[in-house]
Design a protein around this motif. Structure first.
Motif, PDB file in Angstrom:
ATOM      1  N   GLN A 144      29.010  34.727 -82.130  1.00 33.06           N
ATOM      2  CA  GLN A 144      28.477  33.420 -81.741  1.00 33.06           C
ATOM      3  C   GLN A 144      28.104  32.574 -82.948  1.00 33.06           C
ATOM      4  O   GLN A 144      27.503  31.506 -82.794  1.00 33.06           O
ATOM      5  N   CYS A 145      28.406  33.048 -84.139  1.00 31.64           N
ATOM      6  CA  CYS A 145      28.264  32.238 -85.341  1.00 31.64           C
ATOM      7  C   CYS A 145      29.316  32.698 -86.341  1.00 31.64           C
ATOM      8  O   CYS A 145      29.991  33.713 -86.120  1.00 31.64           O
ATOM      9  N   ASP A 146      29.454  31.954 -87.412  1.00 30.52           N
ATOM     10  CA  ASP A 146      30.522  32.235 -88.363  1.00 30.52           C
ATOM     11  C   ASP A 146      30.097  33.283 -89.393  1.00 30.52           C
ATOM     12  O   ASP A 146      28.996  33.213 -89.958  1.00 30.52           O
ATOM     13  N   LYS A 147      30.971  34.270 -89.629  1.00 24.35           N
ATOM     14  CA  LYS A 147      30.890  35.260 -90.707  1.00 24.35           C
ATOM     15  C   LYS A 147      29.727  36.244 -90.552  1.00 24.35           C
ATOM     16  O   LYS A 147      29.920  37.454 -90.598  1.00 24.35           O
ATOM     17  N   LEU A 148      28.512  35.770 -90.396  1.00 27.61           N
ATOM     18  CA  LEU A 148      27.364  36.666 -90.384  1.00 27.61           C
ATOM     19  C   LEU A 148      27.163  37.358 -89.036  1.00 27.61           C
ATOM     20  O   LEU A 148      26.566  38.429 -88.984  1.00 27.61           O
ATOM     21  N   CYS A 149      27.604  36.751 -87.953  1.00 27.03           N
ATOM     22  CA  CYS A 149      27.411  37.337 -86.626  1.00 27.03           C
ATOM     23  C   CYS A 149      28.556  38.297 -86.311  1.00 27.03           C
ATOM     24  O   CYS A 149      29.731  37.922 -86.409  1.00 27.03           O
ATOM     25  N   PRO A 150      28.244  39.516 -85.901  1.00 25.74           N
ATOM     26  CA  PRO A 150      29.301  40.498 -85.610  1.00 25.74           C
ATOM     27  C   PRO A 150      29.811  40.351 -84.176  1.00 25.74           C
ATOM     28  O   PRO A 150      29.272  39.606 -83.367  1.00 25.74           O
ATOM     29  N   PHE A 151      30.861  41.076 -83.872  1.00 22.88           N
ATOM     30  CA  PHE A 151      31.291  41.240 -82.486  1.00 22.88           C
ATOM     31  C   PHE A 151      30.230  42.080 -81.758  1.00 22.88           C
ATOM     32  O   PHE A 151      29.544  42.897 -82.368  1.00 22.88           O
ATOM     33  N   TRP A 152      30.110  41.893 -80.455  1.00 22.21           N
ATOM     34  CA  TRP A 152      29.072  42.605 -79.706  1.00 22.21           C
ATOM     35  C   TRP A 152      29.551  42.936 -78.302  1.00 22.21           C
ATOM     36  O   TRP A 152      30.474  42.312 -77.771  1.00 22.21           O
ATOM     37  N   ARG A 153      28.943  43.981 -77.742  1.00 21.42           N
ATOM     38  CA  ARG A 153      29.308  44.425 -76.395  1.00 21.42           C
ATOM     39  C   ARG A 153      28.472  43.685 -75.355  1.00 21.42           C
ATOM     40  O   ARG A 153      27.282  43.413 -75.563  1.00 21.42           O
ATOM     41  N   LEU A 154      29.069  43.369 -74.248  1.00 18.61           N
ATOM     42  CA  LEU A 154      28.403  42.568 -73.210  1.00 18.61           C
ATOM     43  C   LEU A 154      27.184  43.272 -72.640  1.00 18.61           C
ATOM     44  O   LEU A 154      26.219  42.617 -72.238  1.00 18.61           O
ATOM     45  N   ASN A 155      27.198  44.618 -72.604  1.00 20.14           N
ATOM     46  CA  ASN A 155      26.111  45.321 -71.932  1.00 20.14           C
ATOM     47  C   ASN A 155      24.783  45.277 -72.693  1.00 20.14           C
ATOM     48  O   ASN A 155      23.768  45.747 -72.184  1.00 20.14           O
TER      49      ASN A 155
END
Length: 911
Positions: free
Chosen positions: A351-362
């Motif tokens: 949800q942001c550039d570079k610093l925010c990782p991918f995340w699981r919905l749960n």
């Protein structure tokens, strides 16, 4: 009547400086004497001063030293000869103005008696008494309604057979006895015999006496400056010539008066109204009105009625909340979010550039469960109910207000309001009145008025833009701090760790931003209160009512933007213009626009409302209790040296806090802002009426406690209604229908869920053979290929965050590889059409019901109309019959005299 025999006026040279020299003008019926101000005023033959008397040692006495003349008002000043920093010139001029003013009060018929303070020898208390002739004269001038005869109309109880049940809630009638009702009429001295005068001392009650005396005090002149008269106690107090001016409380709040003739109404109000043990009882409105006047009475009547109506809204709101709470386990889409095989397998885009990782919905499992409580079918029902409730409240309040107008004799209120002293002081321009064709003075020309209005409007606009700038600052804070929380908070959900379980980056950002927003709101609120008063003072309204209405609109407009702007942003703007991961929208070219949770922004709006509404209520109640209590406590410690002395009633009241020029303005403003929270955003927070109900129950008693224990007695004022606040509430009620419809349509996920259930869960769009919510989450999350980042000016922010090729995001767009990839799909257009249709249908239904209710419920009930007509008829009949008796008696006397004249003229001829 030898009342207005002469006036003493000080002729001042300069307008803005009250300390400049001038001439003393002694006005008489047949001459005007101009005397220089220099020299001894005591040598002037026509100068009158109050008599000085020693305190008689009776602390509860409400009378002059003779024990016969009642104290109707008290003026307090500091003896100029005993001031520590004695500036001879300034103090002498102030003394002359004060003595001129007091001399004119005596000339107007008032009686004055001065007494020095028992604890501070510098203070002098001037007690004011209005004799019978003065009261009668000004009662006629002010059109005060007074009793003609006891009211013989029967009153029906509003509860009927429920009297036995409501008895425990009513005020104990053996303690506060019901007031006897009378037929009333505007007082006329020529018809004094027609009025119900059993005792001259009690015919004018203390509140009425104080009103009349204040009317005189506000109009007595004391100086002339550039041919403009200066007058009024308010100007003298504001310039420091007098330190205070107030009517007396009748006793201590916690003890009855030792004087058996004193009704001890203040003590009764504290015991049966302000004391915490009376929190469940109804308010003694008639006694409040009798003691403090109709203006205070109508406020507490409105607040009490609003609180009663909130009880119904709170019950329905709690029922809707419980419905959502009980059914949260049946929330299919929340189960899919929490399911490790569904939500645990869905990889969400950063949800942001570079610093925010991918995340699981749960990881949003807990927030999705809480969202099920508020985003349910019960919320829709409650939003529709509140649209109808607010109309019922306003219409039934009009009826209740009409009843109070009849009961409190304000149906045909005639008040000629005096121009404010601040307005009169600026009247330098002479114009011809179009109606009277006489010269009159105004403070500025038409051009000058336009310039003032333009400057005031510009100042208001500037501060509103400043609030909007603060909201933008909060948005930037959200965007920047979300990056920090996304990198510091763990991303793998752990059921044993409450921080990981509940404090997601979205939740942490929402809570901290809401707290900071609340702090900024309170700071801007404090600053703008002073700015709004400065702007209104510069605008220079003519009367106090004009002043209050102008300030009301400025303050409400500011408070509306200040308190509600962040809520409007979350409800209608956040997450609506974010683009998609391949082409995101940036703020200021740097910050990527904020997104909502996969379940929408409704939970965040609920959090924002809870923090602002709850924090505001707690802060205001603490401030209202602590500030006057601490100030009075400090005052008591400063007077500790004289604590063993017996203190008279007027000195005890002087050391209480003054109420302020605006009276209950801030109490009204606080309640109207709360009314907006309860109605405008109630679709996102069904517990708002419950919070408001609890707050108002405390607010009534806190305000009552302040008035009876911490503040001086206010000058009683007449009022028919709640003034400019009524149309403001009606405007909020109309806007609330739109905002709640749009919250349900655009902020909650109710419409997308309904569209999926009825259209997209079954063929041709779905794979299920029956209507179901299964598969809703997967259907509402679009797919993005991380290599499809289209902004050539920026480096692909998703490279290097993991070995992922696809991720999901919240939107209704076509997948990669589709002929119209990343364009809005058919589901999106179905949802938009359904949302627009829902808003139109909901608005039209509620507005139609509101119109029908407004038409069906008359503003004045049939019973009240009959009572008003009946009283008017009986009053006219009584006065007419009395007039006929007087006329018949006079005609009989004339006939007898004419008969005697005829007999005397005929007899000589016969002889």
């Amino acid at each position: 009547m030898q009342m207005m025999t002469r006036n003493v006026l000080l002729n001042m040279e300069l307008e803005e400086d009250d300390d400049e020299d001038g001439d003393i003008v002694l006005e008489n019926f047949d001459q005007t004497i101009v005397c220089p101000t220099f020299g001894s005023l005591e040598n002037q033959q026509d100068f009158r001063t109050p008599e000085f008397e020693e305190f008689n040692g009776k602390p509860d006495s409400l009378f002059f030293t003779d024990g016969q003349r009642r104290i109707d008002f008290v003026l307090v000043y500091e003896d100029e000869t005993k001031k520590e920093n004695n500036k001879k010139g300034t103090n002498e001029k102030q003394r002359r103005k004060r003595q001129a003013y007091e001399s004119n009060l005596i000339c107007y018929g008032l009686q004055l008696e001065a007494t020095r303070s028992v604890s501070d020898d510098k203070l002098v208390f001037v007690k004011v008494h209005a004799p019978w002739e003065v009261l009668c004269t000004y009662a006629e001038i002010m059109h005060i309604k007074l009793p003609l005869k006891p009211n013989d109309l029967k009153t029906r109880s509003a509860f009927g057979t429920l009297n036995w049940f409501t008895k425990v809630l009513r005020v104990n009638e053996s303690v506060i006895k019901p007031e006897q009702e009378f037929f009333t009429a505007p007082f006329e001295k020529s018809r004094m015999n027609d009025f119900y005068i059993l005792d001259r001392d009690s015919f004018f009650n203390p509140a009425t006496r104080s009103r009349i005396v204040y009317f005189i005090l506000s109009r007595v002149k004391y100086q002339v400056m550039n041919n403009v008269n200066k007058f009024g106690i308010n100007r003298l107090v504001s310039s420091g010539i007098y330190k205070a001016a107030f009517p007396l409380h009748d006793c201590k709040f916690n003890y009855e008066s030792e004087d058996p003739s004193c009704p001890s109404e203040r003590y009764l109000l504290y015991r049966e109204w302000a004391h915490p043990r009376s929190i469940y009882k109804k308010q003694p409105l008639d006694l409040i009105r009798k003691y403090y006047g109709e203006k205070i009475g109508i406020y507490f009547a409105w607040l009490g009625y609003y609180t009663q109506m909130l009880l119904l809204a709170a019950v329905v709101g709690v029922a809707c909340f419980l419905y959502g709470y009980i059914n949260q386990d049946n929330c299919t889409w929340s189960k899919e979010v929490c399911d490790p095989d569904i939500g645990g397998q869905i990889l969400m885009c950063p949800q942001c550039d570079k610093l925010c990782p991918f995340w699981r919905l749960n990881i949003t499992c807990e927030s999705s469960k809480k969202l099920c409580i508020f985003d349910s079918f019960g919320t829709l029902v409650f939003a529709v109910f509140m649209g109808i409730w607010v109309t019922l409240f306003l219409e039934f309040w009009k009826r209740r207000q009409a009843e109070l107008e009849y009961e409190w004799d304000t149906v045909e209120l005639q008040q000629e309001e005096q121009a404010r002293p601040e307005y009169e002081a600026q009247c330098n321009h002479v114009v011809i009145n179009e109606i009277t064709q006489e010269e009159e003075r105004i403070p500025f020309t038409t051009c000058g008025k336009c310039i003032r209005i333009t400057l005031c409007a510009s100042a208001v606009l500037f501060w509103i833009l400043l609030i909007i700038a603060s909201v933008i600052g909060i948005i930037v804070y959200r965007l920047s701090v979300f990056i920090v929380f996304s990198t510091t908070l763990p991303k793998n959900p752990n059921g044993t760790d409450p921080i990981q379980k509940y404090l997601t980056p979205q939740m942490a950002t929402s809570i901290t931003a809401s707290i900071i927003s609340f702090i900024i709101i309170m700071i801007l609120n404090t600053i703008y209160e002073k700015v709004a008063i400065m702007i209104t003072n510069f605008e220079l309204p003519r009367t106090q009512t004009d002043y209050e209405n102008s300030l009301t609109m400025k303050m409400f407009l500011f408070q509306f933007v200040n308190y509600y702007s962040s809520c409007f942003y979350i409800a209608f703007f956040k997450g609506k213009f974010v683009g998609y991961p391949g082409d995101p929208v940036y703020w200021l070219g740097k910050y990527r626009n904020e997104e909502c949770d996969p379940g929408g922004c409704l939970l965040e709006l609920t959090t924002q409302l809870t923090i602002i509404m709850g924090g505001k209520a707690i802060w205001n109640n603490i401030q209202e209790v602590l500030f006057p209590w601490v100030m009075n406590l400090i005052g008591r410690y400063q007077r500790v040296s004289g604590s063993e002395k017996i203190t008279p009633r007027w000195e005890q009241d002087y050391h209480l806090q003054p109420m302020g020029k605006l009276g209950l303005f801030y109490e009204y403003l606080e309640m109207i802002i709360q009314f907006g929270f309860v109605t405008l955003f109630v679709a996102s927070f069904p517990l708002a009426p419950l919070l408001a109900l609890v707050n108002n129950i405390l607010e009534i008693r806190v305000d009552a406690w302040k008035l009876t224990t911490q503040f001086r007695r206010m000058v009683p004022e007449k009022a028919q209604d709640i003034g400019a606040w009524q149309p403001i509430m009606q405007g909020i009620a109309i806007l609330a229908v739109v905002t709640n419809a749009m919250i349900i349509a655009f902020t909650s996920d109710m419409i997308p869920r309904l569209v999926y259930y009825w259209s997209f869960s079954i063929p041709p769009y779905g794979d299920h053979t029956y209507h179901t919510m299964d598969g809703y989450i997967n259907n509402t999350l679009s797919v993005f290929n991380i290599t499809d980042f289209k902004n050539a000016d920026k480096e692909n922010p998703y490279i290097g965050l993991g070995n992922y090729t696809l991720c999901r995001y919240r939107d209704f767009r076509n997948p990669p590889g589709h002929p119209q990839e990343y364009k809005h799909n058919i589901y999106y257009w179905h949802v938009i059409a359904a949302k627009l249709a829902f808003i139109i249908v909901m608005e039209h239904i509620i507005y139609s019901v509101k119109f029908f209710i407004s038409y069906a419920i008359p503003d004045v009930s049939k019973i009240t109309k009959s009572k008003i007509k009946r009283e008017k008829y009986l009053t006219q009949k009584l006065l007419h019959e009395s007039h006929l008796k007087d006329l018949t008696k006079n005609m009989g006397l004339i006939a007898e005299r004419m008969g005697e004249v005829v007999d005397n003229s005929v007899r000589p001829k016969l002889e």
